[in-house]
Every structure is written in C-alpha cells, then in structure tokens.
Design an enzyme around this catalytic site. Structure first.
Site, PDB file in Angstrom:
ATOM      1  N   SER A  23       0.814  -1.216   0.000  1.00 39.99           N
ATOM      2  CA  SER A  23       0.000   0.000   0.000  1.00 39.99           C
ATOM      3  C   SER A  23       0.852   1.272   0.000  1.00 39.99           C
ATOM      4  CB  SER A  23      -0.899  -0.009   1.238  1.00 39.99           C
ATOM      5  OG  SER A  23      -1.731   1.117   1.239  1.00 39.99           O
ATOM      6  N   ASN A  71       9.011   9.130   4.272  1.00 38.09           N
ATOM      7  CA  ASN A  71       7.822   9.729   3.672  1.00 38.09           C
ATOM      8  C   ASN A  71       6.882  10.220   4.754  1.00 38.09           C
ATOM      9  OD1 ASN A  71       4.937   8.349   3.596  1.00 38.09           O
ATOM     10  ND2 ASN A  71       6.435   6.682   3.760  1.00 38.09           N
ATOM     11  N   ASN A 129      -4.710  -0.970   8.507  1.00 41.50           N
ATOM     12  CA  ASN A 129      -3.527  -0.243   8.975  1.00 41.50           C
ATOM     13  C   ASN A 129      -3.828   0.308  10.369  1.00 41.50           C
ATOM     14  OD1 ASN A 129      -1.408   1.493   9.413  1.00 41.50           O
ATOM     15  ND2 ASN A 129      -1.787   2.791   7.629  1.00 41.50           N
ATOM     16  N   CYS A 132      -2.425   4.270  13.193  1.00 39.07           N
ATOM     17  CA  CYS A 132      -3.060   5.592  13.227  1.00 39.07           C
ATOM     18  C   CYS A 132      -3.439   5.979  14.645  1.00 39.07           C
ATOM     19  CB  CYS A 132      -4.324   5.589  12.394  1.00 39.07           C
ATOM     20  SG  CYS A 132      -4.044   5.061  10.734  1.00 39.07           S
ATOM     21  N   ASN A 194       5.131  -1.907   8.875  1.00 39.51           N
ATOM     22  CA  ASN A 194       4.897  -0.578   8.331  1.00 39.51           C
ATOM     23  C   ASN A 194       6.203   0.219   8.522  1.00 39.51           C
ATOM     24  OD1 ASN A 194       3.533   1.748   7.367  1.00 39.51           O
ATOM     25  ND2 ASN A 194       1.622   0.948   8.198  1.00 39.51           N
ATOM     26  N   GLY A 246      11.959  -3.298   3.061  1.00 39.77           N
ATOM     27  CA  GLY A 246      13.236  -3.245   2.346  1.00 39.77           C
ATOM     28  C   GLY A 246      13.485  -4.377   1.373  1.00 39.77           C
TER      29      GLY A 246
HETATM   30  C1  LIG Z   1       5.328   6.654  -0.118  1.00 39.04           C
HETATM   31  C2  LIG Z   1       4.775   5.598   0.814  1.00 39.04           C
HETATM   32  C3  LIG Z   1       3.413   5.578   1.117  1.00 39.04           C
HETATM   33  C4  LIG Z   1       2.884   4.604   1.972  1.00 39.04           C
HETATM   34  N1  LIG Z   1       1.531   4.585   2.244  1.00 39.04           N
HETATM   35  C5  LIG Z   1       1.008   3.601   3.030  1.00 39.04           C
HETATM   36  C6  LIG Z   1      -0.398   3.510   3.274  1.00 39.04           C
HETATM   37  O1  LIG Z   1      -1.223   4.281   2.757  1.00 39.04           O
HETATM   38  N2  LIG Z   1      -0.851   2.519   4.115  1.00 39.04           N
HETATM   39  C7  LIG Z   1       0.009   1.613   4.686  1.00 39.04           C
HETATM   40  O2  LIG Z   1      -0.442   0.729   5.435  1.00 39.04           O
HETATM   41  N3  LIG Z   1       1.355   1.648   4.444  1.00 39.04           N
HETATM   42  C8  LIG Z   1       1.859   2.615   3.640  1.00 39.04           C
HETATM   43  N4  LIG Z   1       3.226   2.649   3.391  1.00 39.04           N
HETATM   44  C9  LIG Z   1       4.100   1.622   3.989  1.00 39.04           C
HETATM   45  C10 LIG Z   1       4.442   0.502   2.992  1.00 39.04           C
HETATM   46  O3  LIG Z   1       3.279  -0.154   2.529  1.00 39.04           O
HETATM   47  C11 LIG Z   1       5.408  -0.532   3.647  1.00 39.04           C
HETATM   48  O4  LIG Z   1       4.770  -1.087   4.778  1.00 39.04           O
HETATM   49  C12 LIG Z   1       6.722   0.092   4.092  1.00 39.04           C
HETATM   50  O5  LIG Z   1       7.156   1.056   3.158  1.00 39.04           O
HETATM   51  C13 LIG Z   1       7.837  -0.930   4.329  1.00 39.04           C
HETATM   52  O6  LIG Z   1       8.135  -1.669   3.180  1.00 39.04           O
HETATM   53  P1  LIG Z   1       9.311  -1.238   2.128  1.00 39.04           P
HETATM   54  O7  LIG Z   1      10.554  -1.025   2.931  1.00 39.04           O
HETATM   55  O8  LIG Z   1       9.414  -2.393   1.170  1.00 39.04           O
HETATM   56  O9  LIG Z   1       8.838   0.003   1.475  1.00 39.04           O
HETATM   57  C14 LIG Z   1       3.761   3.626   2.541  1.00 39.04           C
HETATM   58  C15 LIG Z   1       5.129   3.664   2.230  1.00 39.04           C
HETATM   59  C16 LIG Z   1       5.646   4.612   1.372  1.00 39.04           C
HETATM   60  C17 LIG Z   1       7.119   4.596   1.053  1.00 39.04           C
END
Ligand SMILES: Cc1cc2nc3c(=O)[nH]c(=O)nc-3n(C[C@H](O)[C@H](O)[C@H](O)COP(=O)(O)O)c2cc1C
Length: 304
Positions: A23, A71, A129, A132, A194, A246
């Site tokens: 997401s 972010n 999620n 929050c 997350n 990651g």
């Molecule tokens: C730009 C961005 C927006 C995200 N928006 C959401 C979101 O709306 N809801 C959510 O549960 N996680 C959100 N995440 C978290 C990611 O889904 C993920 O859990 C987190 O980035 C760790 O994984 P990664 O290291 O592979 O990115 C967001 C992450 C990024 C980078």
C-alpha cells in the site's frame, strides 16, 4: 521450473504466488500497467483508504536517506465513496486479488469502513492499517497498545467476512505481543512491517527535511529489523504472516519466507524499479528449481 507450486493461502484467499505490492507504493495499480501484466502478481494493495477524503501532509513529503526513504504523505486518499466510483472499476479486468488497505481515527470509523467494503464485489481481503492515532483516546496509536488493538480487531472482525489482515506497526517494544493480540481478536493474517518513525535535518536551513518533521522510514535500511520482527512474530502466532520491509529482490524475499513469512510485499522497491514484483516472482521460481523444492509452502519458516 514452471512446475513449482507458488500458491499461498492467506485466510480465504488463494494467491497464485506470494508476491504482493504494498500500500502506498503502487498507486492504484494503473500507474504500473505499462511495465508488466499486473495479473501476474499474487495480489495488489492500493493506497490506504479512509471514510472521508484526506488531503495529506504539507510538502516536502519524501526525502531520500542512506539506504531508504522517509515519507510523510499523511495518508492522502480520495475517501471511500470516490475510491469505489473512480478507482475500483479498473481492477475488474485484472486476474489477481485486490486487498484493500484501510484506516480510521476511531474504532467506529474502522468498523464502518470494514462493513462498507464487505458489501462491495471484487474485493478479496482487507488490510487494516493500525498505525493511526485514536483521536478519542488522546492520540494513542491503535497499533502500539495491545488491548486497544485486540478490541479494534474484534470489532472489525464482526463487521466483515472478508479475509482480514492486520498490518502491524514496528514502532513498539514487543511486536510479537501485538501480533498475538490481533490474532486473538480474530485476524486471519498479519502483515509487517509498516514504516519506522524517523526524521532528517537540513543543517543549512536548520529545518526538517519533511514538511511534517517526522515521517516513516522504509527501504533497504530497515530490512534487518523487519526480518527480525517477522521471525519473532512467526514464533508467536499460528496465522500466516505477510513480510515486508526493504525487499529489493528475490534474495531479500526468500529471506523473509525462510524466517516465517507465507507471502511478502514489495514497497519502496516499486519506486526504484517498477518491475521488481515480476522479477521477484521469477527469482523465487529459480531458487525453488535450483534447490529442487516443488512447493513454496515447504520453504516457509525453515530457517535455523
Ligand atoms: C510513499 C509511501 C506511502 C505509503 N503509504 C502507506 C499507506 O497508505 N498505508 C500503509 O499501510 N502503508 C503505507 N506505506 C508503507 C508501505 O506499505 C510498507 O509497509 C513500508 O514502506 C515498508 O516496506 P518497504 O521497505 O518495502 O517500502 C507507505 C510507504 C511509502 C514509502
């Protein structure tokens, strides 16, 4: 190699393979359709949806750090009604599962959203999620208080028959305890992690790099911590785990599967190489063939 069985069961869903896009990092899917056939993914999870539209945080919202990104999007989204009207139709032609990531500011909002999505055709599962703040409880984050998380999941469980995945926050001392609480509340699966609360400072302006000062860290920088958390949760619960944090390639994905993840999510990597999802599917197949493993499920949790 084509003979390997990559199917994975998560709650009531049968995924064709364990690779899911996370997401907030894959838009609403459409943005990525020029790069590969999205139907080849195990599932798609669009940007998180709330009851009402949200404008998000002030810019800048993204800042690159060493080995990761910060972010502070602030959960910007069009809200339930607009999502159903203008985004949902796109998924009708895709032959993959659609999992809806959603959130609220009160228990009532979470329950209301789960109930509404339950009535919508074309949705396979919900990813809740819980990172929050609860506005009614002075802003305590649902996902950091085991009792509050338990009650929330219990209430949402009653509102939907869809597969319910609870997405855990890593910003806790004991993530296994949180996972156990949501399992007891009735979650079908947990997904983790997350982003990690983090910040960056500009020494010239002496100001934060993000408009919101604090944001969430993701990408390769968090992988070793995420891996540890998935491993700990794997030893604490009996429901399936969807691991993330990651993952940049198939090797990273296999590490998460070995420590206990039944499926994995690709997040930040989508922003660097939009084809990561499809490459990870190929890489997993290759690894299984090389190691003469006929079913991915035989690999889950075999670490140690
Ligand atoms: C730009 C961005 C927006 C995200 N928006 C959401 C979101 O709306 N809801 C959510 O549960 N996680 C959100 N995440 C978290 C990611 O889904 C993920 O859990 C987190 O980035 C760790 O994984 P990664 O290291 O592979 O990115 C967001 C992450 C990024 C980078």
């Amino acid at each position: 190699m084509e003979d390997c069985d990559l199917t994975v069961r998560i709650g009531r869903m049968n995924l064709k393979n364990p690779v899911v896009v996370s997401s907030g990092t894959f838009g609403f899917g459409e943005e990525f359709e020029d790069f590969f056939d999205l139907s080849r993914l195990g599932a798609i999870i669009p940007k998180g949806i709330s009851l009402k539209p949200m404008a998000g945080n002030p810019p800048p919202r993204i800042f690159e750090t060493e080995g990761g990104i910060l972010n502070s999007i602030g959960l910007q989204n069009p809200g339930f009604r607009e999502f159903i009207k203008s985004k949902l139709p796109y998924y009708k032609n895709l032959k993959t599962h659609l999992i809806i990531n959603f959130f609220g500011n009160t228990q009532k909002e979470y329950v209301e959203l789960a109930r509404r999505f339950d009535d919508v055709a074309g949705i396979s599962g919900l990813e809740m999620n819980i990172s929050c703040p609860n506005v009614k409880r002075g802003g305590i984050v649902f996902g950091t208080d085991p009792q509050m998380a338990y009650r929330l999941v219990q209430a949402v469980r009653k509102a939907t028959a869809l597969t319910l995945i609870v997405k855990l926050s890593p910003n806790v001392t004991d993530i296994a305890l949180m996972a156990k609480s949501v399992e007891e509340g009735g979650a079908d699966a947990v997904s983790l992690v997350n982003t990690f609360r983090a910040m960056a400072v500009n020494i010239h302006t002496k100001k934060p790099e993000l408009g919101n000062t604090i944001g969430g860290l993701s990408g390769p920088a968090i992988k070793p911590i995420a891996l540890r958390m998935v491993w700990e949760v794997g030893q604490a619960v009996n429901i399936p785990i969807i691991g993330m944090g990651g993952i940049m390639n198939a090797t990273d994905a296999i590490e998460f599967i070995l420590v206990g993840a039944s499926a994995i999510q690709i997040g930040t990597a989508n922003l660097i190489n939009p084809k990561t999802g499809i490459e990870v599917i190929h890489g997993i197949k290759k690894y299984l063939a090389q190691n003469k493993i006929d079913r991915i499920q035989k690999l889950v949790g075999t670490f140690g």
